[in-house]
Design a protein around this motif. Structure first.
Motif, PDB file in Angstrom:
ATOM      1  N   ILE A 223      -8.596   3.141 -10.054  1.00 48.13           N
ATOM      2  CA  ILE A 223      -8.263   3.679  -8.736  1.00 48.13           C
ATOM      3  C   ILE A 223      -6.837   4.200  -8.784  1.00 48.13           C
ATOM      4  O   ILE A 223      -5.942   3.539  -9.315  1.00 48.13           O
ATOM      5  N   GLU A 224      -6.616   5.390  -8.188  1.00 45.69           N
ATOM      6  CA  GLU A 224      -5.270   5.951  -8.144  1.00 45.69           C
ATOM      7  C   GLU A 224      -4.916   6.360  -6.721  1.00 45.69           C
ATOM      8  O   GLU A 224      -5.641   7.117  -6.084  1.00 45.69           O
ATOM      9  N   TYR A 225      -3.804   5.819  -6.224  1.00 43.05           N
ATOM     10  CA  TYR A 225      -3.279   6.181  -4.911  1.00 43.05           C
ATOM     11  C   TYR A 225      -2.153   7.203  -5.085  1.00 43.05           C
ATOM     12  O   TYR A 225      -1.276   7.026  -5.934  1.00 43.05           O
TER      13      TYR A 225
ATOM     14  N   PHE B  28      -8.647  -2.527  -2.802  1.00 38.79           N
ATOM     15  CA  PHE B  28      -9.891  -2.298  -3.516  1.00 38.79           C
ATOM     16  C   PHE B  28     -10.769  -3.525  -3.342  1.00 38.79           C
ATOM     17  O   PHE B  28     -10.324  -4.559  -2.841  1.00 38.79           O
TER      18      PHE B  28
ATOM     19  N   THR C 178       2.547   8.164  -7.823  1.00 38.70           N
ATOM     20  CA  THR C 178       1.200   7.576  -7.864  1.00 38.70           C
ATOM     21  C   THR C 178       1.299   6.083  -8.171  1.00 38.70           C
ATOM     22  O   THR C 178       2.268   5.628  -8.776  1.00 38.70           O
TER      23      THR C 178
ATOM     24  N   LEU D 131      -7.041   7.167  -0.091  1.00 40.64           N
ATOM     25  CA  LEU D 131      -6.291   6.749  -1.265  1.00 40.64           C
ATOM     26  C   LEU D 131      -4.884   7.350  -1.272  1.00 40.64           C
ATOM     27  O   LEU D 131      -4.413   7.890  -2.284  1.00 40.64           O
ATOM     28  N   LYS D 132      -4.211   7.218  -0.133  1.00 39.06           N
ATOM     29  CA  LYS D 132      -2.827   7.680  -0.006  1.00 39.06           C
ATOM     30  C   LYS D 132      -1.937   6.496   0.379  1.00 39.06           C
ATOM     31  O   LYS D 132      -2.322   5.674   1.198  1.00 39.06           O
TER      32      LYS D 132
ATOM     33  N   ILE E 169      -2.161  -0.844  -0.936  1.00 40.08           N
ATOM     34  CA  ILE E 169      -3.281  -0.321  -1.704  1.00 40.08           C
ATOM     35  C   ILE E 169      -4.370  -1.393  -1.721  1.00 40.08           C
ATOM     36  O   ILE E 169      -4.075  -2.583  -1.796  1.00 40.08           O
TER      37      ILE E 169
ATOM     38  N   ASN F 230     -19.054   4.765  -4.242  1.00 41.20           N
ATOM     39  CA  ASN F 230     -17.736   4.131  -4.180  1.00 41.20           C
ATOM     40  C   ASN F 230     -17.420   3.283  -5.409  1.00 41.20           C
ATOM     41  O   ASN F 230     -16.330   2.715  -5.504  1.00 41.20           O
TER      42      ASN F 230
ATOM     43  N   GLU G  75     -14.331   6.894   2.548  1.00 42.26           N
ATOM     44  CA  GLU G  75     -13.606   7.772   3.467  1.00 42.26           C
ATOM     45  C   GLU G  75     -14.397   8.093   4.721  1.00 42.26           C
ATOM     46  O   GLU G  75     -13.839   8.230   5.806  1.00 42.26           O
TER      47      GLU G  75
ATOM     48  N   LYS H 100     -13.833   1.375  -4.551  1.00 43.53           N
ATOM     49  CA  LYS H 100     -12.720   1.959  -3.816  1.00 43.53           C
ATOM     50  C   LYS H 100     -13.075   2.006  -2.331  1.00 43.53           C
ATOM     51  O   LYS H 100     -14.253   1.871  -1.962  1.00 43.53           O
TER      52      LYS H 100
ATOM     53  N   LYS I 286      -1.493   3.398  -9.871  1.00 48.38           N
ATOM     54  CA  LYS I 286      -2.810   3.361 -10.502  1.00 48.38           C
ATOM     55  C   LYS I 286      -3.203   1.936 -10.852  1.00 48.38           C
ATOM     56  O   LYS I 286      -2.375   1.148 -11.317  1.00 48.38           O
TER      57      LYS I 286
END
Length: 248
Positions: free
Chosen positions: A136-138, A160, A95, A149-150, A158, A131, A119, A116, A97
């Motif tokens: 935020i965590e990928y 934002f 991850t 968020l991958k 990544i 949103n 989708e 974020k 973050k």
């Protein structure tokens, strides 16, 4: 007896010198780590791209004019993470973050909000309540998908947004169309109304259990945002981003 005491004193002095030298070396190493952080990271930030733009939302409710707009100023942040070619061991991203967002030097105009990616829609960002985030965590996956968020577990991008919403209002009954790029200048917004310093933490968690963390500081928005309505910048000098290992 005197010779024995002299030898004992000499040995004590030698031991003290050795201990002081070791403590000094440890202190220098700790100080160097505090300044330089990890110098052999599995993954590195290669660059940060910032796109500053102008946007507007039609108020619609109780509108008295043909155009009744809430003007927003957006800053889209793209962080590029790459595998360190000098790192020869195999590592996998679990991850990444982003948290501990803090806005410094905020003006009284507008509301600073973190978003974020969205989708469902075509556009990457939309300034909506759904949103809005505080962190935020990928997730590390086989392939990157920004909107879900991958990030690829071997590196990727990544993103934002930090927006200053409702910075001004624009009303008109004469405009046939609206040029968003001109809205900041038309509503007499100055660069001082927009300028902020944003800080946040980035934490990389690897599958091996290693965890690295670094603070990041950005000055926003980009220059010429008032005149042009949109402005982009790439930051490649990243020596001030210092990662430290917080686990394993």
């Amino acid at each position: 007896m005197k010779n024995i005491l002299s030898r004992k004193f000499f040995h004590i002095i030698i031991i003290i010198i050795i201990i002081v030298s070791l403590l000094f070396a440890v202190g220098i190493s700790m100080l160097k780590y505090e300044v330089e952080g990890e110098t052999y990271l599995p993954f590195e930030i290669s660059k940060i791209s910032i796109i500053s733009s102008t946007d507007a939302i039609d108020k619609q409710e109780n509108a008295q004019s043909k155009w009744d707009l809430e003007v927003n100023q957006n800053n889209d942040i793209y962080i590029y993470i790459e595998k360190n070619p000098e790192y020869k061991k195999t590592e996998i991203i679990d991850t990444i973050k982003l948290d501990n967002f803090n806005i410094i030097n905020k003006s009284s105009k507008g509301e600073n909000v973190i978003y974020k990616p969205q989708e469902q829609e075509v556009a990457i960002f939309k300034n909506s309540e759904d949103n809005k985030v505080t962190e935020i965590e990928y997730k590390g996956e086989q392939e990157s998908d920004i909107k879900k968020l991958k990030i690829s577990n071997q590196g990727g991008i990544i993103v934002f947004r930090i927006a200053k919403n409702d910075i001004s209002e624009y009303t008109s009954d004469t405009d046939e169309e609206i040029k968003y790029n001109e809205l900041l200048s038309k509503t007499n917004v100055s660069i001082e109304d927009l300028r902020i310093k944003m800080t946040f933490d980035i934490t990389m968690v690897l599958h091996s259990g290693k965890v690295y963390k670094a603070p990041i500081s950005l000055n926003l928005p980009n220059e010429e945002i008032i005149e042009k309505g949109v402005s982009s910048k790439e930051i490649t000098e990243l020596d001030d981003i210092i990662f430290k290992r917080i686990e394993n």
